[in-house]
Motif scaffolding. Structure first.
Motif, PDB file in Angstrom:
ATOM      1  N   GLU A   1       8.645  19.338 -12.323  1.00  0.00           N
ATOM      2  CA  GLU A   1       8.688  18.289 -13.332  1.00  0.00           C
ATOM      3  C   GLU A   1       9.240  18.849 -14.637  1.00  0.00           C
ATOM      4  O   GLU A   1       9.267  20.068 -14.846  1.00  0.00           O
ATOM      5  N   LYS A   2       9.638  17.948 -15.518  1.00  0.00           N
ATOM      6  CA  LYS A   2      10.232  18.365 -16.798  1.00  0.00           C
ATOM      7  C   LYS A   2       9.265  19.182 -17.644  1.00  0.00           C
ATOM      8  O   LYS A   2       9.650  20.075 -18.373  1.00  0.00           O
ATOM      9  N   ASP A   3       7.975  18.841 -17.553  1.00  0.00           N
ATOM     10  CA  ASP A   3       6.990  19.501 -18.413  1.00  0.00           C
ATOM     11  C   ASP A   3       6.523  20.834 -17.834  1.00  0.00           C
ATOM     12  O   ASP A   3       5.578  21.434 -18.331  1.00  0.00           O
ATOM     13  N   GLY A   4       7.183  21.302 -16.790  1.00  0.00           N
ATOM     14  CA  GLY A   4       6.833  22.608 -16.234  1.00  0.00           C
ATOM     15  C   GLY A   4       5.829  22.559 -15.102  1.00  0.00           C
ATOM     16  O   GLY A   4       5.620  23.549 -14.412  1.00  0.00           O
ATOM     17  N   THR A   5       5.186  21.410 -14.916  1.00  0.00           N
ATOM     18  CA  THR A   5       4.246  21.305 -13.802  1.00  0.00           C
ATOM     19  C   THR A   5       5.027  21.102 -12.507  1.00  0.00           C
ATOM     20  O   THR A   5       6.220  20.798 -12.526  1.00  0.00           O
ATOM     21  N   ILE A   6       4.334  21.306 -11.418  1.00  0.00           N
ATOM     22  CA  ILE A   6       4.959  21.121 -10.115  1.00  0.00           C
ATOM     23  C   ILE A   6       4.124  20.108  -9.328  1.00  0.00           C
ATOM     24  O   ILE A   6       2.907  20.258  -9.219  1.00  0.00           O
ATOM     25  N   SER A   7       4.777  19.085  -8.835  1.00  0.00           N
ATOM     26  CA  SER A   7       4.048  18.106  -8.027  1.00  0.00           C
ATOM     27  C   SER A   7       4.553  18.171  -6.594  1.00  0.00           C
ATOM     28  O   SER A   7       5.579  18.795  -6.328  1.00  0.00           O
ATOM     29  N   TYR A   8       3.828  17.566  -5.703  1.00  0.00           N
ATOM     30  CA  TYR A   8       4.265  17.594  -4.311  1.00  0.00           C
ATOM     31  C   TYR A   8       4.058  16.231  -3.648  1.00  0.00           C
ATOM     32  O   TYR A   8       3.223  15.432  -4.092  1.00  0.00           O
ATOM     33  N   THR A   9       4.853  15.982  -2.644  1.00  0.00           N
ATOM     34  CA  THR A   9       4.619  14.809  -1.799  1.00  0.00           C
ATOM     35  C   THR A   9       4.649  15.270  -0.353  1.00  0.00           C
ATOM     36  O   THR A   9       5.429  16.146   0.013  1.00  0.00           O
ATOM     37  N   VAL A  10       3.741  14.713   0.411  1.00  0.00           N
ATOM     38  CA  VAL A  10       3.667  15.059   1.829  1.00  0.00           C
ATOM     39  C   VAL A  10       4.375  13.971   2.614  1.00  0.00           C
ATOM     40  O   VAL A  10       4.102  12.791   2.421  1.00  0.00           O
ATOM     41  N   GLU A  11       5.290  14.386   3.456  1.00  0.00           N
ATOM     42  CA  GLU A  11       6.039  13.389   4.254  1.00  0.00           C
ATOM     43  C   GLU A  11       5.144  12.692   5.259  1.00  0.00           C
ATOM     44  O   GLU A  11       4.344  13.332   5.918  1.00  0.00           O
TER      45      GLU A  11
ATOM     46  N   GLN B   1       0.864  -1.181   0.000  1.00  0.00           N
ATOM     47  CA  GLN B   1       0.000   0.000   0.000  1.00  0.00           C
ATOM     48  C   GLN B   1       0.898   1.227   0.000  1.00  0.00           C
ATOM     49  O   GLN B   1       2.077   1.130   0.329  1.00  0.00           O
ATOM     50  N   PRO B   2       0.325   2.400  -0.302  1.00  0.00           N
ATOM     51  CA  PRO B   2       1.151   3.613  -0.244  1.00  0.00           C
ATOM     52  C   PRO B   2       1.654   3.877   1.165  1.00  0.00           C
ATOM     53  O   PRO B   2       1.005   3.514   2.139  1.00  0.00           O
ATOM     54  N   LEU B   3       2.835   4.505   1.239  1.00  0.00           N
ATOM     55  CA  LEU B   3       3.384   4.833   2.554  1.00  0.00           C
ATOM     56  C   LEU B   3       2.799   6.124   3.102  1.00  0.00           C
ATOM     57  O   LEU B   3       2.919   6.403   4.278  1.00  0.00           O
ATOM     58  N   GLN B   4       2.195   6.891   2.205  1.00  0.00           N
ATOM     59  CA  GLN B   4       1.546   8.105   2.674  1.00  0.00           C
ATOM     60  C   GLN B   4       0.044   7.977   2.476  1.00  0.00           C
ATOM     61  O   GLN B   4      -0.421   7.381   1.524  1.00  0.00           O
ATOM     62  N   ALA B   5      -0.675   8.598   3.386  1.00  0.00           N
ATOM     63  CA  ALA B   5      -2.122   8.621   3.231  1.00  0.00           C
ATOM     64  C   ALA B   5      -2.459   9.566   2.083  1.00  0.00           C
ATOM     65  O   ALA B   5      -1.720  10.497   1.794  1.00  0.00           O
ATOM     66  N   GLU B   6      -3.575   9.305   1.435  1.00  0.00           N
ATOM     67  CA  GLU B   6      -4.035  10.194   0.383  1.00  0.00           C
ATOM     68  C   GLU B   6      -4.353  11.559   0.999  1.00  0.00           C
ATOM     69  O   GLU B   6      -4.859  11.648   2.112  1.00  0.00           O
TER      70      GLU B   6
ATOM     71  N   LYS C   1      10.156  26.651   2.613  1.00  0.00           N
ATOM     72  CA  LYS C   1       9.255  26.704   3.757  1.00  0.00           C
ATOM     73  C   LYS C   1       8.277  25.538   3.744  1.00  0.00           C
ATOM     74  O   LYS C   1       7.920  24.987   4.797  1.00  0.00           O
ATOM     75  N   LEU C   2       7.851  25.175   2.540  1.00  0.00           N
ATOM     76  CA  LEU C   2       6.966  24.002   2.468  1.00  0.00           C
ATOM     77  C   LEU C   2       7.734  22.751   2.878  1.00  0.00           C
ATOM     78  O   LEU C   2       7.196  21.872   3.556  1.00  0.00           O
ATOM     79  N   ALA C   3       8.994  22.667   2.473  1.00  0.00           N
ATOM     80  CA  ALA C   3       9.814  21.512   2.842  1.00  0.00           C
ATOM     81  C   ALA C   3       9.941  21.426   4.353  1.00  0.00           C
ATOM     82  O   ALA C   3       9.853  20.343   4.936  1.00  0.00           O
ATOM     83  N   ALA C   4      10.133  22.572   4.982  1.00  0.00           N
ATOM     84  CA  ALA C   4      10.243  22.596   6.437  1.00  0.00           C
ATOM     85  C   ALA C   4       8.941  22.122   7.069  1.00  0.00           C
ATOM     86  O   ALA C   4       8.934  21.541   8.156  1.00  0.00           O
ATOM     87  N   ALA C   5       7.840  22.382   6.371  1.00  0.00           N
ATOM     88  CA  ALA C   5       6.533  21.958   6.882  1.00  0.00           C
ATOM     89  C   ALA C   5       6.214  20.522   6.474  1.00  0.00           C
ATOM     90  O   ALA C   5       5.135  20.008   6.762  1.00  0.00           O
ATOM     91  N   GLY C   6       7.145  19.883   5.776  1.00  0.00           N
ATOM     92  CA  GLY C   6       6.948  18.481   5.420  1.00  0.00           C
ATOM     93  C   GLY C   6       6.312  18.256   4.060  1.00  0.00           C
ATOM     94  O   GLY C   6       5.818  17.174   3.760  1.00  0.00           O
ATOM     95  N   VAL C   7       6.321  19.277   3.223  1.00  0.00           N
ATOM     96  CA  VAL C   7       5.784  19.104   1.874  1.00  0.00           C
ATOM     97  C   VAL C   7       6.912  19.345   0.872  1.00  0.00           C
ATOM     98  O   VAL C   7       7.527  20.420   0.880  1.00  0.00           O
ATOM     99  N   LEU C   8       7.197  18.343   0.065  1.00  0.00           N
ATOM    100  CA  LEU C   8       8.294  18.459  -0.891  1.00  0.00           C
ATOM    101  C   LEU C   8       7.751  18.760  -2.280  1.00  0.00           C
ATOM    102  O   LEU C   8       6.892  18.045  -2.800  1.00  0.00           O
ATOM    103  N   LEU C   9       8.268  19.854  -2.846  1.00  0.00           N
ATOM    104  CA  LEU C   9       7.854  20.210  -4.206  1.00  0.00           C
ATOM    105  C   LEU C   9       8.872  19.687  -5.210  1.00  0.00           C
ATOM    106  O   LEU C   9      10.063  19.654  -4.941  1.00  0.00           O
TER     107      LEU C   9
END
Length: 498
Positions: free
Chosen positions: A488-498, A438-443, A477-485
């Motif tokens: 992406e190559k196509d110019g979009t930005i995705s994030y993952t929450v720790e 299963q995913p390691l992070q909750a949706e 600042k988002l990284a410090a809050a646990g959100v990694l930006l």
RNA sequence: GGUCGGAUGGCCGAGUGGCUAGGCUCAGCUCUGCAAAAGCUGCUACAGCGGUUCGAAUCCGCUUUCGACCUCCA
């Protein structure tokens, strides 16, 4: 049923083609927990191992009845030094009703199993709920002349049994050696032979858990519960019996002896035993006092733990090793598994979002062939005594292909449409259905997603203006809050929450 | 003491006669405003000593060493 599944049978000490007694159906019995205490990391292994066995049998098309007992009357030692119900002992300590304590640890156990994403058993019988069945089985054994009563206790006559049956075959030991034990244990004098084991124990007056029986008030011996319950729900002969290697003797050996006498034939076609989890090379177990409880593992709250570990990390860690090998605990190894599991899950996520241009012919025939082979091998590996370690290795082989397609290092049309479709379904089948990951992070919820998208849009604008001070500030600042930006190559930005 | 099973690269860990396991770490490169991620490349080990074989991590013997079970234990 057409398949090539081979199982290592502890009884014959070799891999055997699996054939169920009733075509299309399989019976699986696994020794469950004793709920007189909290489950630890070592307990996680058999339940995850046999969860994968269950999942794979179902994948092959079997209707599986999975029976896993709850030992809620404590393991009464047949010749116990304590000569007392352990459940009762602990209950006094905690000032709890025995059944209250048993309920507490049963609930905790179930919670842990859920976190590991283990499928619930079809039937989860309790020892205390099957006293009648156990008594009845003991009566049969007495009738057949292989058990005797002394002072309200009943013992199985191992010597008599061994005269006509292969006692010790499962655990590979010789009866004569057993008889030479010098250990002086309680109840020893009641037995005709040291190797005899208790089917029923007379309860001393202070004993709380007690049941009426033809031999007076007492409680069942440990081994009889599994025999009584497995035969009740799976039949006198069933397909697979699983458990930890440490149960081979005396528990499983005794099960075989009891059932053979009571039913006239051996109870199990395939015996499976998982190896132990060790810590500093020593088996993790209560007798060594070196256990790490599941709750400690998940919280990181233990002196040996460098951090908390997600249940899926533990699951992955366990499945990266073959179930018949020992697995040594270690923070470094666990951390490696965490990264590995994350990366593999990431690849899975990427694959879900990929589309194929539709070409029927692969432009990279060699790669196309290689991918097909890797996928096909996954089935071979599972068929070879559930070699999850190799399955995972092959999934890792596929990860660069998947990531490469996304990143452009692999051309989108490199694979044929068929191979790509196979890749997509197979990856899903093995990782999710069979390995049970299963995913390691909750949706994330919609609201957080909305909030983050606001910030992401602001950062996009800033980047467009080449205002890197602002864009970096948002990212940091988002990284410090646990959100990694991630840009992406196509110019979009995705994030993952720790 | 008896029975059984291990000893694999910096770490974890597959693998039983010839073919790169895999993961993590580390180093370099590509991509990137910078990162992160991803991709590529490199690091090639099988406890020791003998033996069998054209060829052994893989088979045999011995040695060293660790462990499991023999008692509740997943």
């Amino acid at each position: 049923m057409k398949h090539e599944l081979k199982i290592y049978n502890s009884y014959t000490r070799q891999k055997e083609q699996f054939e169920s007694i009733v075509p299309g159906y399989a019976g699986l019995y696994v020794c469950g927990p004793t709920v007189s205490g909290e489950s630890h990391m070592g307990h996680a292994r058999p339940y995850i191992t046999f969860d994968v066995v269950l999942r794979y049998l179902r994948h092959l098309g079997y209707k599986v009845r999975y029976v896993r007992n709850i030992t809620d009357a404590g393991h009464f030692e047949e010749e116990g030094r304590v000569a007392q119900d352990k459940v009762f002992e602990k209950a006094k300590l905690e000032k709890l009703e025995p059944m209250e304590m048993v309920q507490k640890y049963t609930n905790l156990f179930h919670h842990g199993m859920k976190l590991f994403n283990n499928i619930e058993p079809s039937i989860e019988p309790t020892a205390t709920g099957h006293i009648i069945e156990q008594i009845s089985m003991i009566e049969t054994i007495i009738e057949k002349g292989y058990a005797y009563e002394v002072n309200g206790s009943v013992y199985f006559d191992v010597s008599k049994y061994a005269a006509s049956y292969p006692y010790g075959k499962l655990s590979g030991r010789v009866l004569e050696d057993q008889l030479e034990t010098t250990r002086e244990l309680d109840g020893q004098d009641e037995k005709r032979n040291k190797a005899d084991f208790a089917l029923w124990k007379n309860a001393p007056p202070e004993h709380l858990m007690r049941w009426k029986s033809p031999w007076g008030e007492g409680f069942p011996g440990w081994h009889i519960e599994c025999s009584a319950m497995s035969s009740k729900y799976l039949g006198e002969v069933f397909d697979i019996h699983g458990g930890g290697m440490d149960l081979q003797f005396p528990h499983h050996e005794s099960e075989i002896a009891q059932s053979t006498i009571a039913h006239g034939h051996a109870p199990v076609n395939y015996w499976m035993h998982n190896n132990m989890i060790t810590i500093n090379g020593k088996k993790m177990g209560k007798s060594y006092n070196n256990v790490i409880k599941l709750s400690e593992l998940f919280s990181g709250n233990h002196e040996l733990l460098a951090q908390a570990y997600h249940p899926m990390v533990i699951r992955f860690y366990i499945l990266q090793t073959h179930y018949r090998s020992t697995l040594d605990f270690g923070n470094e190894a666990l951390q490696a598994s965490e990264r590995a599991a994350r990366r593999l899950w990431e690849a899975y996520d990427v694959l879900q979002k990929l589309t194929h241009p539709g070409n029927a012919v692969a432009t990279d025939a060699a790669l196309d062939q290689q991918v097909s082979t890797w996928l096909k091998e996954c089935t071979d590996f599972m068929n070879d005594d559930f070699n999850t370690a190799k399955v995972i290795a092959n999934l890792f082989e596929l990860a660069p292909v998947i990531n490469g397609i996304k990143g452009g290092q692999v051309k989108a049309d490199a694979l044929s449409a068929d191979t790509f479709a196979l890749l997509k379904t197979s990856f899903d089948t093995f990782l999710i259905d069979i390995l049970g990951m299963q995913p390691l992070q909750a949706e994330q919820g919609d609201k957080l997603d909305g909030v983050l998208n606001v910030l992401i849009d602001i950062r996009k604008e800033a980047k467009k203006r080449k205002d890197f001070a602002l864009s970096d500030e948002i990212r940091n600042k988002l990284a410090a809050a646990g959100v990694l930006l991630k840009d992406e190559k196509d110019g979009t930005i995705s994030y993952t929450v720790e």
